[in-house]
Write a protein that holds these residues in place. Structure first.
Motif, PDB file in Angstrom:
ATOM      1  N   ILE A 301      19.344  30.339  53.537  1.00 53.34           N
ATOM      2  CA  ILE A 301      19.963  29.080  53.118  1.00 53.34           C
ATOM      3  C   ILE A 301      18.970  27.953  53.386  1.00 53.34           C
ATOM      4  O   ILE A 301      18.479  27.802  54.510  1.00 53.34           O
ATOM      5  N   VAL A 302      18.681  27.174  52.351  1.00 48.08           N
ATOM      6  CA  VAL A 302      17.723  26.078  52.451  1.00 48.08           C
ATOM      7  C   VAL A 302      18.502  24.764  52.529  1.00 48.08           C
ATOM      8  O   VAL A 302      19.435  24.542  51.747  1.00 48.08           O
ATOM      9  N   TYR A 303      18.097  23.917  53.468  1.00 46.34           N
ATOM     10  CA  TYR A 303      18.845  22.685  53.725  1.00 46.34           C
ATOM     11  C   TYR A 303      18.025  21.430  53.427  1.00 46.34           C
ATOM     12  O   TYR A 303      16.793  21.446  53.518  1.00 46.34           O
ATOM     13  N   TYR A 304      18.734  20.362  53.076  1.00 52.48           N
ATOM     14  CA  TYR A 304      18.194  19.033  52.806  1.00 52.48           C
ATOM     15  C   TYR A 304      17.409  19.017  51.483  1.00 52.48           C
ATOM     16  O   TYR A 304      16.868  20.023  51.046  1.00 52.48           O
ATOM     17  N   ASP A 305      17.360  17.836  50.893  1.00 54.03           N
ATOM     18  CA  ASP A 305      16.723  17.681  49.583  1.00 54.03           C
ATOM     19  C   ASP A 305      15.243  18.041  49.596  1.00 54.03           C
ATOM     20  O   ASP A 305      14.686  18.421  48.577  1.00 54.03           O
ATOM     21  N   ASP A 306      14.590  17.893  50.759  1.00 55.42           N
ATOM     22  CA  ASP A 306      13.162  18.194  50.834  1.00 55.42           C
ATOM     23  C   ASP A 306      12.886  19.593  51.366  1.00 55.42           C
ATOM     24  O   ASP A 306      11.738  19.914  51.703  1.00 55.42           O
ATOM     25  N   ALA A 307      13.932  20.428  51.435  1.00 56.21           N
ATOM     26  CA  ALA A 307      13.782  21.821  51.897  1.00 56.21           C
ATOM     27  C   ALA A 307      13.107  21.885  53.254  1.00 56.21           C
ATOM     28  O   ALA A 307      12.293  22.770  53.520  1.00 56.21           O
ATOM     29  N   SER A 308      13.477  20.991  54.143  1.00 59.27           N
ATOM     30  CA  SER A 308      12.805  20.905  55.442  1.00 59.27           C
ATOM     31  C   SER A 308      13.413  21.804  56.510  1.00 59.27           C
ATOM     32  O   SER A 308      12.884  21.882  57.627  1.00 59.27           O
ATOM     33  N   HIS A 309      14.505  22.497  56.183  1.00 57.66           N
ATOM     34  CA  HIS A 309      15.101  23.425  57.161  1.00 57.66           C
ATOM     35  C   HIS A 309      15.599  24.664  56.427  1.00 57.66           C
ATOM     36  O   HIS A 309      15.980  24.595  55.249  1.00 57.66           O
ATOM     37  N   ILE A 310      15.592  25.796  57.139  1.00 61.05           N
ATOM     38  CA  ILE A 310      16.024  27.054  56.526  1.00 61.05           C
ATOM     39  C   ILE A 310      16.636  27.949  57.591  1.00 61.05           C
ATOM     40  O   ILE A 310      16.278  27.870  58.779  1.00 61.05           O
ATOM     41  N   ALA A 311      17.584  28.781  57.174  1.00 58.10           N
ATOM     42  CA  ALA A 311      18.281  29.677  58.094  1.00 58.10           C
ATOM     43  C   ALA A 311      18.601  30.974  57.372  1.00 58.10           C
ATOM     44  O   ALA A 311      18.498  31.063  56.144  1.00 58.10           O
ATOM     45  N   ILE A 312      19.000  31.991  58.126  1.00 61.24           N
ATOM     46  CA  ILE A 312      19.350  33.274  57.529  1.00 61.24           C
ATOM     47  C   ILE A 312      20.866  33.459  57.612  1.00 61.24           C
ATOM     48  O   ILE A 312      21.475  33.307  58.680  1.00 61.24           O
ATOM     49  N   TYR A 313      21.466  33.737  56.470  1.00 63.60           N
ATOM     50  CA  TYR A 313      22.917  33.911  56.398  1.00 63.60           C
ATOM     51  C   TYR A 313      23.291  35.266  56.992  1.00 63.60           C
ATOM     52  O   TYR A 313      22.640  36.284  56.707  1.00 63.60           O
ATOM     53  N   ILE A 314      24.325  35.297  57.829  1.00 63.88           N
ATOM     54  CA  ILE A 314      24.719  36.555  58.475  1.00 63.88           C
ATOM     55  C   ILE A 314      26.120  36.999  58.074  1.00 63.88           C
ATOM     56  O   ILE A 314      26.624  38.012  58.568  1.00 63.88           O
ATOM     57  N   GLY A 315      26.766  36.244  57.164  1.00 60.30           N
ATOM     58  CA  GLY A 315      28.102  36.603  56.719  1.00 60.30           C
ATOM     59  C   GLY A 315      29.183  35.788  57.398  1.00 60.30           C
ATOM     60  O   GLY A 315      28.946  35.103  58.402  1.00 60.30           O
ATOM     61  N   ASP A 316      30.392  35.840  56.816  1.00 59.65           N
ATOM     62  CA  ASP A 316      31.555  35.161  57.380  1.00 59.65           C
ATOM     63  C   ASP A 316      31.318  33.660  57.573  1.00 59.65           C
ATOM     64  O   ASP A 316      31.826  33.044  58.517  1.00 59.65           O
ATOM     65  N   GLY A 317      30.530  33.068  56.668  1.00 55.37           N
ATOM     66  CA  GLY A 317      30.309  31.625  56.728  1.00 55.37           C
ATOM     67  C   GLY A 317      29.402  31.158  57.843  1.00 55.37           C
ATOM     68  O   GLY A 317      29.405  29.972  58.179  1.00 55.37           O
ATOM     69  N   GLU A 318      28.607  32.059  58.434  1.00 62.34           N
ATOM     70  CA  GLU A 318      27.738  31.675  59.544  1.00 62.34           C
ATOM     71  C   GLU A 318      26.283  32.028  59.254  1.00 62.34           C
ATOM     72  O   GLU A 318      25.987  32.882  58.412  1.00 62.34           O
ATOM     73  N   MET A 319      25.413  31.367  59.969  1.00 68.43           N
ATOM     74  CA  MET A 319      23.971  31.631  59.817  1.00 68.43           C
ATOM     75  C   MET A 319      23.317  31.591  61.190  1.00 68.43           C
ATOM     76  O   MET A 319      23.873  31.092  62.168  1.00 68.43           O
ATOM     77  N   ILE A 320      22.108  32.129  61.254  1.00 72.58           N
ATOM     78  CA  ILE A 320      21.279  32.047  62.458  1.00 72.58           C
ATOM     79  C   ILE A 320      20.083  31.175  62.116  1.00 72.58           C
ATOM     80  O   ILE A 320      19.457  31.351  61.076  1.00 72.58           O
ATOM     81  N   ASN A 321      19.800  30.225  63.000  1.00 75.09           N
ATOM     82  CA  ASN A 321      18.650  29.355  62.755  1.00 75.09           C
ATOM     83  C   ASN A 321      18.003  28.907  64.061  1.00 75.09           C
ATOM     84  O   ASN A 321      18.588  28.979  65.134  1.00 75.09           O
ATOM     85  N   ALA A 322      16.749  28.457  63.920  1.00 70.95           N
ATOM     86  CA  ALA A 322      16.051  27.775  65.012  1.00 70.95           C
ATOM     87  C   ALA A 322      16.187  26.286  64.703  1.00 70.95           C
ATOM     88  O   ALA A 322      15.506  25.779  63.806  1.00 70.95           O
ATOM     89  N   PRO A 323      17.093  25.575  65.380  1.00 70.04           N
ATOM     90  CA  PRO A 323      17.501  24.234  64.922  1.00 70.04           C
ATOM     91  C   PRO A 323      16.421  23.158  65.009  1.00 70.04           C
ATOM     92  O   PRO A 323      16.068  22.549  64.007  1.00 70.04           O
ATOM     93  N   ARG A 324      15.900  22.940  66.216  1.00 67.23           N
ATOM     94  CA  ARG A 324      14.935  21.859  66.411  1.00 67.23           C
ATOM     95  C   ARG A 324      14.393  21.947  67.839  1.00 67.23           C
ATOM     96  O   ARG A 324      14.910  22.705  68.656  1.00 67.23           O
TER      97      ARG A 324
END
Length: 347
Positions: A301-324
């Protein structure tokens, strides 16, 4: 509008703490000092977002250098192989010519005279023809190898020139590294200026907004058709990401001790045998795009208009990410940030 005593106290405490910290650290912020906790939070989000964008630029420059270095090594290896083959073939051709001369079948008499004097003229003619064919074949192969070697050397030299330019560009991108470090330092100082109760309140605001964004996203029916099963590779990628939970965000890192956002997603898929681009922007640009409603575990899943964040979808509406910076790899609601789109590695 009249503020309540509690709001007035909170504002005064935030302003005092922030002013004290900024003065002690001799930091001159790029904008006016934030006052309310909401303003502090907005400033933190800006600083961390700027850091994420700068990280992506530096990682992209570094990735280009890595790829070009591999290309140069490959071409240099091919040049060496061609030169060794040419040397062997030239040596064999020379040895054959010398042997022919010593045997008296080549240089001692012209082919026409050998034909006249031979006991078996037909055999002599066949032998002469085969010798000429062999010599011509060797000369053709040598000429082809010389041409190939020259082409490979030209390509290797050109690739080396490109590599030098990319390395120069990466050195220029050291300013991006400095920008990242400055933004992170500013954000950390800003957070450290707050009391523990204020930091807890900030976390509470983050959680509140993330849950509200998730609810709005779910209300759109975005997950009504989302998949619950995935491929073997997608399963491995999710399992890898899950094993990294709790590890710190480290900008520019690809593990194993810590990750930035795209470092986590790229390594998760690499563990499944799929190589994907290094940065979130490159992953957004280079991978197959999937409708959000059709995503399945393992998709990114790619976030923000400038594609500055990304995460991996794990199902059930949740994802795993390294936030900041300052946070660890974690599970979060997939719709907690503005979604730009979804991409699928290996599609």
């Amino acid at each position: 509008m009249t503020r309540t005593p509690r709001a007035q106290h909170r504002r005064a405490t935030a302003v005092a703490a922030l002013t004290l910290a900024l003065t002690a650290a001799a930091v001159q912020p790029a904008r006016a000092e934030p006052g309310t906790l909401e303003e502090v939070r907005a400033e933190l989000q800006r600083l961390y977002h700027d850091a994420a964008v700068a990280t992506d630029k530096y990682n992209a420059a570094d990735e280009k250098v890595t790829r070009q270095s591999k290309r140069v090594r490959t071409l240099r290896t091919q040049v060496g192989a061609a030169e060794r083959k040419l040397s062997r073939l030239t040596s064999r051709a020379g040895a054959a010519a010398r042997a022919q001369y010593r045997s008296g079948t080549g240089a001692s008499l012209p082919a026409e005279l050998q034909f006249v004097l031979a006991e078996n003229p037909e055999a002599a003619l066949d032998g002469a023809t085969r010798a000429r064919q062999a010599q011509q074949g060797t000369m053709d192969v040598v000429a082809a190898l010389v041409t190939t070697g020259e082409e490979l050397r030209t390509r290797a030299d050109e690739a080396s020139d490109v590599l030098r330019r990319l390395k120069a560009n990466r050195r220029a991108k050291d300013t991006e590294r400095e920008k990242v470090e400055r933004r992170i330092t500013e954000a950390e100082r800003l957070e450290d200026s707050l009391a523990a109760s204020q930091r807890r309140e900030l976390d509470g605001l983050d959680t509140r907004d993330a849950n509200a964004a998730q609810d709005r996203w779910l209300d759109t029916g975005a997950l009504d058709r989302a998949g619950t099963t995935t491929t073997a590779a997608g399963k491995k990628a999710v399992e890898y990401a899950a094993r990294q939970l709790g590890k710190p965000y480290i900008w520019g890192a690809e593990g194993p001790g810590g990750y930035d956002c795209s470092g986590l997603t790229s390594q998760a898929w690499l563990s499944a045998g799929v190589t994907i681009p290094r940065t979130s922007q490159m992953q957004w640009q280079g991978l197959t795009r999937i409708p959000v409603g059709s995503m399945r575990p393992g998709d990114l899943i790619v976030y923000y208009d400038d594609a500055s964040h990304i995460a991996i979808y794990i199902g059930d509406g949740e994802m795993i990410n390294a936030p900041r910076p300052g946070r660890n790899v974690t599970i979060a609601p997939a719709g907690s940030m503005p979604i730009l789109g979804v991409v699928r590695p290996g599609a």
